[in-house]
Design a protein around this motif. Structure first.
Motif, mmCIF file in Angstrom:
data_model
loop_
_atom_site.group_PDB
_atom_site.id
_atom_site.type_symbol
_atom_site.label_atom_id
_atom_site.label_comp_id
_atom_site.label_asym_id
_atom_site.label_seq_id
_atom_site.Cartn_x
_atom_site.Cartn_y
_atom_site.Cartn_z
ATOM 1 N N THR A 31 65.422 -24.927 -53.184
ATOM 2 C CA THR A 31 65.301 -24.347 -52.369
ATOM 3 C C THR A 31 64.176 -24.214 -51.639
ATOM 4 O OG1 THR A 31 67.492 -23.311 -52.689
ATOM 5 C CG2 THR A 31 66.428 -22.198 -51.062
ATOM 6 N N ILE A 32 62.746 -24.003 -52.282
ATOM 7 C CA ILE A 32 61.817 -23.457 -52.331
ATOM 8 C C ILE A 32 61.298 -24.725 -51.921
ATOM 9 C CG2 ILE A 32 61.692 -21.027 -52.037
ATOM 10 C CD1 ILE A 32 60.006 -21.824 -55.103
ATOM 11 N N GLY A 33 61.071 -25.746 -51.908
ATOM 12 C CA GLY A 33 60.526 -26.900 -52.317
ATOM 13 C C GLY A 33 59.744 -26.962 -50.546
ATOM 14 N N PRO A 34 60.093 -26.961 -50.178
ATOM 15 C CA PRO A 34 59.207 -27.412 -49.073
ATOM 16 C C PRO A 34 58.301 -26.108 -48.809
ATOM 17 C CG PRO A 34 61.558 -27.418 -48.551
ATOM 18 C CD PRO A 34 62.075 -27.032 -49.698
ATOM 19 N N VAL A 35 58.220 -25.174 -49.626
ATOM 20 C CA VAL A 35 56.939 -24.550 -49.219
ATOM 21 C C VAL A 35 56.131 -25.347 -50.302
ATOM 22 C CG1 VAL A 35 56.190 -21.931 -50.227
ATOM 23 C CG2 VAL A 35 58.440 -21.716 -49.280
ATOM 24 N N PHE A 36 56.321 -25.537 -51.406
ATOM 25 C CA PHE A 36 55.281 -26.651 -52.468
ATOM 26 C C PHE A 36 54.672 -27.861 -51.351
ATOM 27 C CE2 PHE A 36 57.822 -24.054 -55.566
ATOM 28 C CZ PHE A 36 56.773 -23.885 -56.169
ATOM 29 N N GLY A 37 55.640 -28.073 -50.575
ATOM 30 C CA GLY A 37 55.106 -29.522 -50.303
ATOM 31 C C GLY A 37 54.004 -28.642 -49.310
ATOM 32 N N GLY A 38 54.234 -27.960 -48.636
ATOM 33 C CA GLY A 38 53.402 -27.398 -47.180
ATOM 34 C C GLY A 38 52.428 -27.142 -47.411
ATOM 35 N N ALA A 39 52.682 -26.518 -48.602
ATOM 36 C CA ALA A 39 51.156 -26.090 -49.499
ATOM 37 C C ALA A 39 50.295 -27.250 -49.575
ATOM 38 C CB ALA A 39 51.545 -24.674 -50.883
ATOM 39 N N VAL A 40 50.896 -28.421 -50.249
ATOM 40 C CA VAL A 40 50.033 -29.694 -50.531
ATOM 41 C C VAL A 40 49.704 -29.921 -49.561
ATOM 42 C CG1 VAL A 40 50.271 -31.669 -51.433
ATOM 43 C CG2 VAL A 40 51.322 -29.635 -52.773
ATOM 44 N N ALA A 41 50.541 -29.901 -48.239
ATOM 45 C CA ALA A 41 49.758 -30.434 -47.295
ATOM 46 C C ALA A 41 48.449 -29.763 -47.020
ATOM 47 C CB ALA A 41 50.820 -30.796 -46.472
ATOM 48 N N GLY A 42 48.898 -28.168 -46.680
ATOM 49 C CA GLY A 42 48.261 -27.554 -46.114
ATOM 50 C C GLY A 42 47.001 -27.335 -47.028
ATOM 51 N N TYR A 43 46.710 -27.429 -48.204
ATOM 52 C CA TYR A 43 45.564 -27.443 -48.897
ATOM 53 C C TYR A 43 44.490 -28.812 -48.539
ATOM 54 C CZ TYR A 43 42.541 -26.865 -53.482
ATOM 55 O OH TYR A 43 40.903 -26.386 -53.806
ATOM 56 N N LEU A 44 45.154 -29.641 -48.503
ATOM 57 C CA LEU A 44 44.167 -31.537 -48.089
ATOM 58 C C LEU A 44 44.533 -30.873 -47.091
ATOM 59 C CD1 LEU A 44 47.245 -33.665 -50.254
ATOM 60 C CD2 LEU A 44 45.106 -33.096 -51.146
ATOM 61 N N GLN A 45 44.793 -30.550 -46.226
ATOM 62 C CA GLN A 45 44.150 -30.961 -45.264
ATOM 63 C C GLN A 45 42.995 -30.374 -44.904
ATOM 64 O OE1 GLN A 45 45.400 -32.044 -42.328
ATOM 65 N NE2 GLN A 45 44.144 -31.894 -40.923
ATOM 66 N N GLN A 46 42.160 -29.467 -45.433
ATOM 67 C CA GLN A 46 40.877 -28.921 -45.582
ATOM 68 C C GLN A 46 40.380 -27.855 -44.545
ATOM 69 O OE1 GLN A 46 38.488 -31.924 -47.634
ATOM 70 N NE2 GLN A 46 39.788 -32.186 -49.878
ATOM 71 N N GLU A 47 41.251 -27.574 -43.611
ATOM 72 C CA GLU A 47 41.019 -27.193 -42.388
ATOM 73 C C GLU A 47 41.105 -25.490 -42.056
ATOM 74 O OE1 GLU A 47 42.520 -28.718 -39.052
ATOM 75 O OE2 GLU A 47 41.582 -30.180 -39.443
ATOM 76 N N GLY A 48 41.155 -24.538 -43.701
ATOM 77 C CA GLY A 48 41.681 -23.661 -43.789
ATOM 78 C C GLY A 48 43.243 -23.561 -43.041
ATOM 79 N N VAL A 49 44.199 -21.979 -42.374
ATOM 80 C CA VAL A 49 44.721 -21.545 -42.481
ATOM 81 C C VAL A 49 44.992 -22.113 -41.804
ATOM 82 C CG1 VAL A 49 46.309 -19.922 -41.619
ATOM 83 C CG2 VAL A 49 44.229 -18.971 -43.476
ATOM 84 N N THR A 50 44.570 -22.470 -39.658
ATOM 85 C CA THR A 50 45.459 -23.175 -39.004
ATOM 86 C C THR A 50 45.224 -24.711 -39.443
ATOM 87 O OG1 THR A 50 43.362 -22.052 -37.403
ATOM 88 C CG2 THR A 50 43.954 -23.219 -36.232
ATOM 89 N N GLY A 51 44.448 -25.335 -39.820
ATOM 90 C CA GLY A 51 44.743 -26.650 -40.019
ATOM 91 C C GLY A 51 46.070 -26.618 -40.936
ATOM 92 N N GLY A 52 46.048 -25.545 -41.913
ATOM 93 C CA GLY A 52 47.488 -25.239 -43.217
ATOM 94 C C GLY A 52 48.474 -25.073 -42.412
ATOM 95 N N LEU A 53 48.640 -24.772 -41.032
ATOM 96 C CA LEU A 53 50.070 -24.276 -40.864
ATOM 97 C C LEU A 53 50.375 -26.070 -39.947
ATOM 98 C CD1 LEU A 53 49.259 -21.267 -38.575
ATOM 99 C CD2 LEU A 53 50.976 -21.966 -40.676
ATOM 100 N N LYS A 54 49.095 -26.430 -39.164
ATOM 101 C CA LYS A 54 49.577 -27.506 -38.411
ATOM 102 C C LYS A 54 49.778 -28.606 -39.435
ATOM 103 C CE LYS A 54 45.301 -30.616 -37.589
ATOM 104 N NZ LYS A 54 44.004 -30.777 -37.003
ATOM 105 N N ALA A 55 49.337 -28.993 -40.654
ATOM 106 C CA ALA A 55 50.029 -30.115 -41.409
ATOM 107 C C ALA A 55 50.864 -29.007 -41.836
ATOM 108 C CB ALA A 55 48.564 -29.986 -42.826
ATOM 109 N N GLY A 56 51.742 -28.037 -42.071
ATOM 110 C CA GLY A 56 52.544 -27.478 -42.640
ATOM 111 C C GLY A 56 53.581 -28.202 -41.506
ATOM 112 N N GLY A 57 53.543 -27.640 -40.450
ATOM 113 C CA GLY A 57 54.823 -28.053 -38.972
ATOM 114 C C GLY A 57 54.232 -29.364 -39.064
ATOM 115 N N ALA A 58 53.838 -30.173 -39.103
ATOM 116 C CA ALA A 58 54.112 -32.196 -39.128
ATOM 117 C C ALA A 58 54.875 -32.428 -40.202
ATOM 118 C CB ALA A 58 52.572 -32.332 -39.651
ATOM 119 N N LYS A 59 54.444 -31.372 -41.446
ATOM 120 C CA LYS A 59 55.467 -31.938 -43.091
ATOM 121 C C LYS A 59 57.113 -31.128 -42.816
ATOM 122 C CE LYS A 59 56.795 -29.432 -45.586
ATOM 123 N NZ LYS A 59 58.609 -29.443 -45.357
#
Length: 136
Positions: A31-59
């Protein structure tokens, strides 16, 4: 933004989709798997919160890729169920839309968390770096 950045966002979002897809098969975490996927994408983006939101939304948006084949397969399997098979098969695409929406919202939250964690562990403010990437 240049094409390299967009390529990195797509790569990071794809990794997030893979993480989310794998965690969908783990009972209790699915149920919360997408949170982990978004967190991994956001962390790998290396652009802070804004880049994390962009990568999480793209995911979340990219989750349509595994959702469509799964809904087609589920629809084909459920079509042969007596009495309500047609209804179940027809609702498979609605289930796919719900899964993508769920993944999009939770992926955005996970991207926010992942981007924030990257900012925290990398020393804070991403705007204090120059074009070479070195912290001033």
């Amino acid at each position: 933004m240049d094409s390299d950045l967009e390529g990195e966002t797509l790569k990071n979002a794809s990794i997030g989709v893979l993480v989310s897809s794998l965690l969908y098969f783990v009972p209790g975490i699915n149920t919360i798997g997408p949170v982990f996927g978004g967190a991994v994408a956001g962390y790998l983006q290396q652009e802070g919160v804004t880049g994390g939101l962009k990568a999480g939304g793209a995911k979340g948006g990219l989750m349509i890729i595994p959702a469509i084949p799964i809904s087609i397969i589920a629809g084909a399997l459920l079509a042969d169920v007596p009495v309500i098979g047609g209804l179940l098969a027809g609702s498979a695409i609605i289930v796919a839309i719900v899964i993508v929406g769920h993944s999009l919202l939770l992926g955005l939250g996970g991207g926010l968390i992942g981007g924030g964690l990257h900012s925290f562990f990398s020393g804070g403010d991403q705007s204090s770096s120059d074009s070479s990437g070195e912290i001033r």
